[in-house]
Every structure is written in structure tokens, then in C-alpha cells.
Design an enzyme around this catalytic site. Structure first.
Site, PDB file in Angstrom:
ATOM      1  N   GLU A   4      -1.666 -10.474 -15.246  1.00  0.00           N
ATOM      2  CA  GLU A   4      -1.379 -11.797 -14.682  1.00  0.00           C
ATOM      3  C   GLU A   4      -2.038 -12.890 -15.507  1.00  0.00           C
ATOM      4  O   GLU A   4      -1.452 -13.960 -15.727  1.00  0.00           O
ATOM      5  CB  GLU A   4      -1.871 -11.861 -13.235  1.00  0.00           C
ATOM      6  N   LYS A   6      -8.401 -13.945  -7.750  1.00  0.00           N
ATOM      7  CA  LYS A   6      -7.362 -13.020  -7.316  1.00  0.00           C
ATOM      8  C   LYS A   6      -8.027 -11.660  -7.206  1.00  0.00           C
ATOM      9  O   LYS A   6      -8.800 -11.276  -8.082  1.00  0.00           O
ATOM     10  CB  LYS A   6      -6.227 -12.968  -8.334  1.00  0.00           C
ATOM     11  N   ASP A  21       2.470 -17.914  -9.288  1.00  0.00           N
ATOM     12  CA  ASP A  21       1.700 -16.789  -8.768  1.00  0.00           C
ATOM     13  C   ASP A  21       0.989 -17.230  -7.503  1.00  0.00           C
ATOM     14  O   ASP A  21       1.013 -18.413  -7.133  1.00  0.00           O
ATOM     15  CB  ASP A  21       0.685 -16.324  -9.809  1.00  0.00           C
ATOM     16  N   LYS A  74      -6.196 -21.539   1.667  1.00  0.00           N
ATOM     17  CA  LYS A  74      -6.733 -20.952   0.437  1.00  0.00           C
ATOM     18  C   LYS A  74      -7.308 -21.987  -0.525  1.00  0.00           C
ATOM     19  O   LYS A  74      -7.850 -21.625  -1.575  1.00  0.00           O
ATOM     20  CB  LYS A  74      -5.641 -20.139  -0.267  1.00  0.00           C
ATOM     21  N   ASP A  77      -6.182 -15.652  -3.921  1.00  0.00           N
ATOM     22  CA  ASP A  77      -6.958 -15.570  -2.688  1.00  0.00           C
ATOM     23  C   ASP A  77      -7.630 -16.900  -2.376  1.00  0.00           C
ATOM     24  O   ASP A  77      -7.698 -17.322  -1.225  1.00  0.00           O
ATOM     25  CB  ASP A  77      -8.013 -14.476  -2.799  1.00  0.00           C
TER      26      ASP A  77
END
Length: 226
Positions: A102, A93, A80, A120, A83
Site C-alpha cells: 500500500e 494502518k 485507501d 478516524k 485506522d
């Protein structure tokens, strides 16, 4: 190096983590899209579980078998994006609004790996991105009040493409909550989830096992046990 090149490089590195005949979890986003493409090109036999409608369609178009999440109780490995992710591999996220599903995928997975560029990766989680709460509709005013007690500024998510609030696939609402500072991600997650009406938050605490970080100098892997 261009962003799309970093995403492609990261996806290629992620491909090395996948074993044939395994069940894999896939989130959303362009890096995951590249990973789906590479799985197809390398003809790796896998079955996919995903919370993303776009990823599901992409898998179908690339000939990958997609399983319904409710029929699976364990996933071999999942990939996955996020952010932000910190040195303790806690992540935020916020964009997609599918974090509840998720997080289920993350909890079901033996390995949950985030694919990111080096911008990130941070020392500690910041207030740059909101924490998203998925809540039941009837709890809206109450949750807003309780969030404010914790120092958060809640804003119910809406869309210019639709009149009214954004509704999740589960028929729930999303609240974007900004905080001036996130000093204790563990404590904040616990306090937010303890509010009646909150289904889950977009804070991923103790879920991530590895992070693949791609930058201009290449890709490095950070593991939870190191």
C-alpha cells in the site's frame, strides 16, 4: 447515520476526483468496494493498480482492467482507508497486513487520498492501534529486542485459522507493536525503519495528499497544502 451509508457517501465523493482514462490505485475495504461499484456504474474508463487480492477480484467482476504493479512507475490518483489520520495527514494502518505494498502505491501516486469517517480523524496519532512491521523471518528475535528498546511491546501476528505465524504475500512475518504514546510519528517511523530486518511499517508519514472525511453533516476535504 448508518456506517454503510457514510461509506457510500464517501465513495461517491471520491468518484468526483477520478478523471477518465487515468491509472488509479485502490486499497482494500468496504468503502473502496463501493467506489469500484460506482466506477462501473458510471462507466468511467480507468486502469487499476491494487495491492489487495479482494479488490483485484472485485475489479475483475466489475469489468475494470487491473495492471500489475511492477509494470507501472506512476499512478494518477490512489484511494485507501486507514485506522487513524492526524491533522498533519500522517496515518496509521494496521489491520490488513499489506501496508508495504500500500505504501508503494502511495509513493507512486500523484495524489494519495484517504477515505474515512470522522471518527478516524484525530489531532495527533494515538496508541489505539498497533503499528505493524513487516519483517524478514530471520530477523524476528532481533527486531523484537530493538523494538523494546524504543518502548514498544511487540507481538508476532498469528491466525486462529492457521497454525503458526501469519505469512505475507512476500513470505515475510508481521509484528504488531503497541506504544504507550506516539509523541513523534516522524521520529518513530525513522527509528523503526532503521532496524535491520524491517521491510516497512504501517505508519504513513508524508504520503497522504488529501483526506475525504464523511460524517453526519456531510463530507469535507482536507488537503496537505492547506
Amino acid at each position: 447515520m448508518k456506517e454503510y451509508n457514510l461509506k457510500k457517501i464517501c465513495a461517491k465523493e471520491a468518484l468526483k476526483q477520478i478523471k477518465p482514462n487515468s491509472i488509479i490505485g485502490l486499497g482494500g475495504g468496504s468503502t473502496i468496494a463501493y467506489l469500484v461499484q460506482y466506477i462501473n456504474e458510471e462507466n468511467i474508463n480507468v486502469k487499476v493498480v491494487t495491492p489487495s487480492i479482494k479488490t483485484k477480484a472485485l475489479c475483475f467482476n466489475n469489468g475494470l482492467e487491473v495492471l500489475h504493479t511492477s509494470l507501472i512507475d506512476e499512478i494518477d490518483i490512489a484511494f485507501d482507508g486507514c485506522d487513524e489520520v492526524d491533522e498533519n495527514l500522517n496515518a496509521i494502518k494496521s489491520g490488513g497486513g499489506i501496508h508495504t505494498k500500500e505504501k508503494l502505491i502511495a509513493s507512486m501516486s500523484k495524489e494519495y487520498i484517504l477515505l474515512i469517517d470522522d471518527s478516524k480523524y484525530v489531532n495527533t496519532l494515538t496508541n489505539k492501534y498497533p503499528i505493524v512491521l513487516e519483517i524478514i523471518e530471520d530477523s524476528l528475535s532481533y527486531v523484537q529486542k530493538e523494538v523494546k528498546k524504543l518502548g514498544g511491546n511487540p507481538e508476532t501476528r498469528s491466525s486462529i485459522a492457521k497454525d503458526g505465524y501469519t505469512i505475507t504475500e512476500g513470505g515475510n512475518l508481521l509484528i504488531d507493536v503497541t506504544f504507550e504514546d506516539i509523541q513523534d510519528a516522524y521520529g518513530l517511523e525513522k527509528n523503526l525503519k532503521s532496524i535491520c530486518g524491517v521491510i516497512d511499517t504501517s505508519l504513513f508519514i508524508d504520503k497522504v495528499t488529501k483526506v475525504l472525511i464523511t460524517g453526519k453533516d456531510g463530507t469535507r476535504i482536507i488537503s496537505k497544502n492547506k
